[in-house]
Scaffold this motif. Sequence first.
Motif, PDB file in Angstrom:
ATOM      1  N   UNK B 157       0.828  -1.198   0.000  1.00  0.00           N
ATOM      2  CA  UNK B 157       0.000   0.000   0.000  1.00  0.00           C
ATOM      3  C   UNK B 157       0.868   1.254   0.000  1.00  0.00           C
ATOM      4  N   UNK B 158       1.895   1.226   0.836  1.00  0.00           N
ATOM      5  CA  UNK B 158       2.765   2.401   0.950  1.00  0.00           C
ATOM      6  C   UNK B 158       3.511   2.644  -0.356  1.00  0.00           C
ATOM      7  N   UNK B 159       3.991   1.565  -0.978  1.00  0.00           N
ATOM      8  CA  UNK B 159       4.738   1.712  -2.234  1.00  0.00           C
ATOM      9  C   UNK B 159       3.864   2.310  -3.319  1.00  0.00           C
ATOM     10  N   UNK B 160       2.649   1.824  -3.411  1.00  0.00           N
ATOM     11  CA  UNK B 160       1.789   2.259  -4.507  1.00  0.00           C
ATOM     12  C   UNK B 160       1.121   3.591  -4.218  1.00  0.00           C
ATOM     13  N   UNK B 161       0.656   3.759  -2.991  1.00  0.00           N
ATOM     14  CA  UNK B 161      -0.142   4.945  -2.689  1.00  0.00           C
ATOM     15  C   UNK B 161       0.632   6.022  -1.924  1.00  0.00           C
ATOM     16  N   UNK B 162       1.877   5.761  -1.629  1.00  0.00           N
ATOM     17  CA  UNK B 162       2.689   6.783  -0.962  1.00  0.00           C
ATOM     18  C   UNK B 162       2.501   6.775   0.535  1.00  0.00           C
ATOM     19  N   UNK B 163       3.070   7.802   1.189  1.00  0.00           N
ATOM     20  CA  UNK B 163       3.047   7.846   2.647  1.00  0.00           C
ATOM     21  C   UNK B 163       1.870   8.645   3.174  1.00  0.00           C
ATOM     22  N   UNK B 164       1.066   9.197   2.288  1.00  0.00           N
ATOM     23  CA  UNK B 164      -0.003  10.109   2.717  1.00  0.00           C
ATOM     24  C   UNK B 164      -1.224   9.420   3.287  1.00  0.00           C
ATOM     25  N   UNK B 165      -2.285  10.184   3.378  1.00  0.00           N
ATOM     26  CA  UNK B 165      -3.529   9.695   3.968  1.00  0.00           C
ATOM     27  C   UNK B 165      -4.165   8.589   3.139  1.00  0.00           C
ATOM     28  N   UNK B 166      -4.029   8.703   1.809  1.00  0.00           N
ATOM     29  CA  UNK B 166      -4.689   7.733   0.931  1.00  0.00           C
ATOM     30  C   UNK B 166      -4.289   6.311   1.289  1.00  0.00           C
ATOM     31  N   UNK B 167      -2.990   6.103   1.456  1.00  0.00           N
ATOM     32  CA  UNK B 167      -2.519   4.756   1.752  1.00  0.00           C
ATOM     33  C   UNK B 167      -3.068   4.274   3.082  1.00  0.00           C
ATOM     34  N   UNK B 168      -3.090   5.165   4.071  1.00  0.00           N
ATOM     35  CA  UNK B 168      -3.542   4.755   5.406  1.00  0.00           C
ATOM     36  C   UNK B 168      -5.023   4.409   5.401  1.00  0.00           C
ATOM     37  N   UNK B 169      -5.810   5.256   4.757  1.00  0.00           N
ATOM     38  CA  UNK B 169      -7.257   5.008   4.727  1.00  0.00           C
ATOM     39  C   UNK B 169      -7.565   3.750   3.907  1.00  0.00           C
ATOM     40  N   UNK B 170      -6.860   3.597   2.777  1.00  0.00           N
ATOM     41  CA  UNK B 170      -7.072   2.402   1.964  1.00  0.00           C
ATOM     42  C   UNK B 170      -6.716   1.148   2.749  1.00  0.00           C
ATOM     43  N   UNK B 171      -5.656   1.263   3.531  1.00  0.00           N
ATOM     44  CA  UNK B 171      -5.223   0.124   4.336  1.00  0.00           C
ATOM     45  C   UNK B 171      -6.300  -0.266   5.347  1.00  0.00           C
ATOM     46  N   UNK B 172      -6.868   0.720   6.019  1.00  0.00           N
ATOM     47  CA  UNK B 172      -7.947   0.454   6.973  1.00  0.00           C
ATOM     48  C   UNK B 172      -9.145  -0.143   6.235  1.00  0.00           C
ATOM     49  N   UNK B 173      -9.454   0.446   5.093  1.00  0.00           N
ATOM     50  CA  UNK B 173     -10.569  -0.051   4.285  1.00  0.00           C
ATOM     51  C   UNK B 173     -10.376  -1.528   3.957  1.00  0.00           C
ATOM     52  N   UNK B 174      -9.167  -1.858   3.549  1.00  0.00           N
ATOM     53  CA  UNK B 174      -8.868  -3.238   3.164  1.00  0.00           C
ATOM     54  C   UNK B 174      -9.089  -4.185   4.340  1.00  0.00           C
ATOM     55  N   UNK B 175      -8.557  -3.783   5.496  1.00  0.00           N
ATOM     56  CA  UNK B 175      -8.682  -4.658   6.664  1.00  0.00           C
ATOM     57  C   UNK B 175     -10.136  -4.788   7.103  1.00  0.00           C
ATOM     58  N   UNK B 176     -10.886  -3.685   7.008  1.00  0.00           N
ATOM     59  CA  UNK B 176     -12.303  -3.711   7.425  1.00  0.00           C
ATOM     60  C   UNK B 176     -13.160  -4.489   6.438  1.00  0.00           C
ATOM     61  N   UNK B 177     -12.715  -4.551   5.195  1.00  0.00           N
ATOM     62  CA  UNK B 177     -13.539  -5.143   4.147  1.00  0.00           C
ATOM     63  C   UNK B 177     -13.851  -6.611   4.426  1.00  0.00           C
ATOM     64  N   UNK B 178     -12.876  -7.331   4.964  1.00  0.00           N
ATOM     65  CA  UNK B 178     -13.045  -8.790   5.052  1.00  0.00           C
ATOM     66  C   UNK B 178     -14.154  -9.232   5.970  1.00  0.00           C
ATOM     67  N   UNK B 179     -14.154  -8.811   7.226  1.00  0.00           N
ATOM     68  CA  UNK B 179     -15.283  -9.274   8.060  1.00  0.00           C
ATOM     69  C   UNK B 179     -16.633  -8.847   7.496  1.00  0.00           C
TER      70      UNK B 179
END
Lengths: 265, 296
Positions: B157-179
């Motif tokens: 996520x960090x490599x593709x989306x950088x160090x900004x907010x986008x990567x962090x929010x996408x990361x949370x989104x990804x983790x929340x998506x599964x349950x």
Amino acid sequence: MNKITIRGVGKTFRVRGEGRPFAALSGIDLDVRAGEFLTLVGPSGCGKSTLLDLIAGLTAPTSGTLHLDGRPINGPGLDRGVVFQQYALFPWRTALGNIEFGLEAKAVPGKERAERARHFLELVGLGGFADRYPHELSGGMRQRVAIARSLAFDPEVLLMDEPFAALDAQTRESLQEELLSIWEKTGKTIVFITHGIDEAVYLGQRVAIMTSRPGRIKQIIDVAFDSRAGDLRAEPRFGEYRHHIWTLLRDEVAAARRDEVLSVG
Amino acid sequence: MADNQGTALAPVEEFPGDVHWYDLPDDDADPEEADEPSDTRFRRILRKTRSLLGRSAAVALLLAIWEILPRTGIVDRVFLPPLSEVVGAGYDLIVSGELGEHVGASLGRSLAGFVLAIVTVIPLGLLIGWYQPVADFLTPLLELFRNTSAVALLPVFTLILGLGETAKITFVLYACAWPILLNTISGVKTVDPLLIKSARSMGLGPLRLFQKVILPAAVPTIFTGIRLAGAYSILVLLFAEMVGAKAGLGYLINAAQFNFRIPDMYAGILTISLLGLLFNQLLVTLERRFSTWRTT
């Protein structure tokens, strides 16, 4: 006058992992008269429920035709109401909400919907339970709600699939009595499946007896009492009907059991 | 995991390997409260206090040990400062406004990812649960991804989306998506067939059937997924905030450790725990409201 006409109806299922198809029904001929109470008895596994599903339009026959008021049955519709053994109430809806379900399907406007649902809830003696959820009701009460739901959208035919089989004897008897009085009041055509001979004789004007698998109509018996008042079950005629049907069924039950043993072994 | 192999996506109550500190027993059920209605008010309060004390005994014990061990020198107080010092440090952080800033940053990211997950994933789950071809097509892919830890994918996520907010929010989104996804699918798939049959017998077409039967029947299961996702949203965010963040509780904990502000670090950890607890409690309350009809 016939309400439902069934001619040469057969139904076969494909069984997974087995080459030969499984015949549930074959060559069913049956006429249901308008406004009559017909009970259908047969050994377990004889295809009674399949026949009901066919009339309800939930499945299509493999062969033969089914007609309702002269029109072929092509699918489910609100001209037929089905009452299932396991109530099939929507657990997230209250008793009233469940009855309204069919009315919503019929696109009855909101205000009239609630009024009508209330009326039918009272008809089955549950006026005070409108806001109860199904899990807050006893089995007998649930089945009353289910019956009210099917009556509310005013179908011409009521199809009942062993609706009282899961209830205790006392509740069953009082519901049987109530169903009869509802039938007399509303004049619906009722097709009622049961595996209880007593129930079949008590409720039905005619009793259709089915054979073991593949199910066929073996015989239809007219049940006539001089009067329905009093304890019908104590009348000698009741015992005669009962015995007659029992004799007819005995061979079928034995055949069904043989079949079961064969298919297991 | 072995029992899930080859079958359709099973409902997921827990992810393997996670620590479930947030799943504390429910507090609402109080059997003692039900009987003896003629009890005096004083005795009721007394009993309630006592049961509250009884329930929090383990936590109180832990806190007491936390206070005592460093003070008596059994544990080096440099690495584990007594609780009172940590609370003091936390108080200073609150007064300076620093803690509020970090909590705000973290909550913003968590909620953004969480809400985005709810909005995007529930429709996807409904689609997969309802249309078998979609399920057949996507299930192998989903099986692959759900067995890949979200944390393992953080560098990607960090490599593709950088160090900004986008990567962090996408990361949370990804983790929340599964349950949410898995519970939505199972919610749709496990609707009592008899209810479907009953609705069909009343002439309902596929669309109305979905709207009036499938969806309401699936709501409680979906909500279980949402509740789990809520816990994850806070849990996994910490990882994201430990990489290239300038604010947030994860950053606070990490930075405090690097700068040897150990009490601040513990204050950050405590805040996270409380936040997670609070969020979970909120979702449990909501969940209960949505599934009053569900028995047992």
